[in-house]
Design a protein around this motif. Structure first.
Motif, PDB file in Angstrom:
ATOM      1  N   GLU A 113      -3.091  -6.913   0.207  1.00 34.57           N
ATOM      2  CA  GLU A 113      -3.520  -5.638  -0.231  1.00 34.57           C
ATOM      3  C   GLU A 113      -2.412  -4.585  -1.010  1.00 34.57           C
ATOM      4  O   GLU A 113      -0.964  -5.253  -0.562  1.00 34.57           O
ATOM      5  CB  GLU A 113      -4.061  -4.674   0.832  1.00 34.57           C
ATOM      6  CG  GLU A 113      -2.975  -4.564   2.032  1.00 34.57           C
ATOM      7  CD  GLU A 113      -3.639  -3.922   3.311  1.00 34.57           C
ATOM      8  OE1 GLU A 113      -4.873  -3.560   3.117  1.00 34.57           O
ATOM      9  OE2 GLU A 113      -3.104  -3.807   4.222  1.00 34.57           O
ATOM     10  N   GLY A 114      -2.469  -3.787  -1.624  1.00 33.05           N
ATOM     11  CA  GLY A 114      -1.435  -3.083  -2.346  1.00 33.05           C
ATOM     12  C   GLY A 114      -1.841  -2.221  -3.559  1.00 33.05           C
ATOM     13  O   GLY A 114      -2.902  -2.185  -3.856  1.00 33.05           O
ATOM     14  N   ILE A 115      -0.635  -2.149  -4.542  1.00 34.34           N
ATOM     15  CA  ILE A 115      -0.938  -1.559  -5.735  1.00 34.34           C
ATOM     16  C   ILE A 115      -1.027  -2.602  -6.885  1.00 34.34           C
ATOM     17  O   ILE A 115      -0.064  -3.576  -6.953  1.00 34.34           O
ATOM     18  CB  ILE A 115       0.245  -0.595  -6.055  1.00 34.34           C
ATOM     19  CG1 ILE A 115       0.481   0.197  -5.139  1.00 34.34           C
ATOM     20  CG2 ILE A 115       0.169  -0.108  -7.541  1.00 34.34           C
ATOM     21  CD1 ILE A 115       1.908   1.253  -5.500  1.00 34.34           C
ATOM     22  N   LEU A 129       0.883  -1.231  -0.067  1.00 34.72           N
ATOM     23  CA  LEU A 129      -0.043   0.163   0.055  1.00 34.72           C
ATOM     24  C   LEU A 129       0.687   1.308  -0.084  1.00 34.72           C
ATOM     25  O   LEU A 129       0.468   2.018  -0.478  1.00 34.72           O
ATOM     26  CB  LEU A 129      -0.659   0.058   1.131  1.00 34.72           C
ATOM     27  CG  LEU A 129      -2.152  -0.959   1.091  1.00 34.72           C
ATOM     28  CD1 LEU A 129      -2.970  -0.733   2.518  1.00 34.72           C
ATOM     29  CD2 LEU A 129      -2.945  -0.632  -0.160  1.00 34.72           C
ATOM     30  N   HIS A 130       2.102   1.471   0.663  1.00 36.04           N
ATOM     31  CA  HIS A 130       2.762   2.315   0.618  1.00 36.04           C
ATOM     32  C   HIS A 130       4.048   2.295  -0.290  1.00 36.04           C
ATOM     33  O   HIS A 130       5.108   2.876   0.019  1.00 36.04           O
ATOM     34  CB  HIS A 130       3.380   2.436   2.166  1.00 36.04           C
ATOM     35  CG  HIS A 130       2.272   2.677   2.877  1.00 36.04           C
ATOM     36  ND1 HIS A 130       1.138   3.828   3.201  1.00 36.04           N
ATOM     37  CD2 HIS A 130       1.644   1.939   4.065  1.00 36.04           C
ATOM     38  CE1 HIS A 130       0.391   3.586   4.143  1.00 36.04           C
ATOM     39  NE2 HIS A 130       0.477   2.379   4.452  1.00 36.04           N
ATOM     40  N   GLY A 131       3.913   1.347  -1.295  1.00 36.60           N
ATOM     41  CA  GLY A 131       5.047   1.314  -2.144  1.00 36.60           C
ATOM     42  C   GLY A 131       6.085   0.317  -1.783  1.00 36.60           C
ATOM     43  O   GLY A 131       7.161   0.059  -2.468  1.00 36.60           O
TER      44      GLY A 131
END
Length: 193
Positions: free
Chosen positions: A154-156, A19-21
């Motif tokens: 979760e994430g990009i 989520l934060h790269g």
């Protein structure tokens, strides 16, 4: 004709970063580096979004000179420093890295013109947001996806807002000792979408 090739690491559940790269989950060893090296040797241009470009710019210009440089660091640094680097950004105005051009509009036209020129392939490395734009504009000719043995939950996402069906032909799959499975697909534009 030159091809646009997307090279991306992904989790088994389809994310390219947290989520934060975060990318600390990516598995990369010499065997995989050798495979990526084969791909970079077919290309003379690296394509990036701003975030990935700035991350690369902070490391690769001097990576080969580092005391702890691996064979991959040296080979990739030599390739990327010589390659033309195209950054797609509406906010980046200048750069210090040699052989770099900034493109801030007419992305589809710029890429179509580049593909029509003589030369090596155009390698889109990482850069999830630009990869999503390239997917929407049907600019990617091949997908090289290194599927890592991890579920991020979760994430990009690797694929986002894909609005039409894209048929692919599997050209190669390979399992590496580190647990990564490399998938190499070409876009099949001969079928009806």
């Amino acid at each position: 004709m030159r091809k646009v090739i997307l090279l991306m690491h992904a989790s088994l559940d389809g994310f390219v970063a947290g989520l934060h790269g975060e990318m600390d989950w990516i598995v990369f060893d010499e065997e995989l580096a050798d495979e990526v090296g084969k791909l970079t040797h077919t290309a003379d241009t690296a394509l990036y979004g701003r975030v990935t470009y700035q991350m690369m710019e902070n490391y690769w210009p001097t990576a080969a000179e580092s005391a702890g440089a691996t064979r991959h660091d040296i080979e990739h640094a030599n390739w990327v420093n010589k390659a033309l680097k195209i950054v797609f950004s509406r906010t980046l105005e200048t750069t210090e890295w040699s052989n770099t051009q900034i493109v801030n509009d007419n992305l589809a036209e710029v890429v179509a013109n580049m593909k029509a020129q003589d030369g090596g392939n155009l390698l889109l490395i990482g850069s999830a947001s630009i990869a999503h734009v390239f997917m929407q504009l049907d600019l990617i000719d091949e997908y090289w996806i290194n599927v890592n043995p991890v579920l991020l939950s979760e994430g990009i996402p690797l694929f986002k807002n894909v609005s039409t069906r894209v048929n692919l032909n599997l050209l190669e799959s390979r399992k590496f000792n580190c647990g990564v499975v490399a998938l190499h697909y070409e876009v099949n534009r001969n079928t009806i979408k």
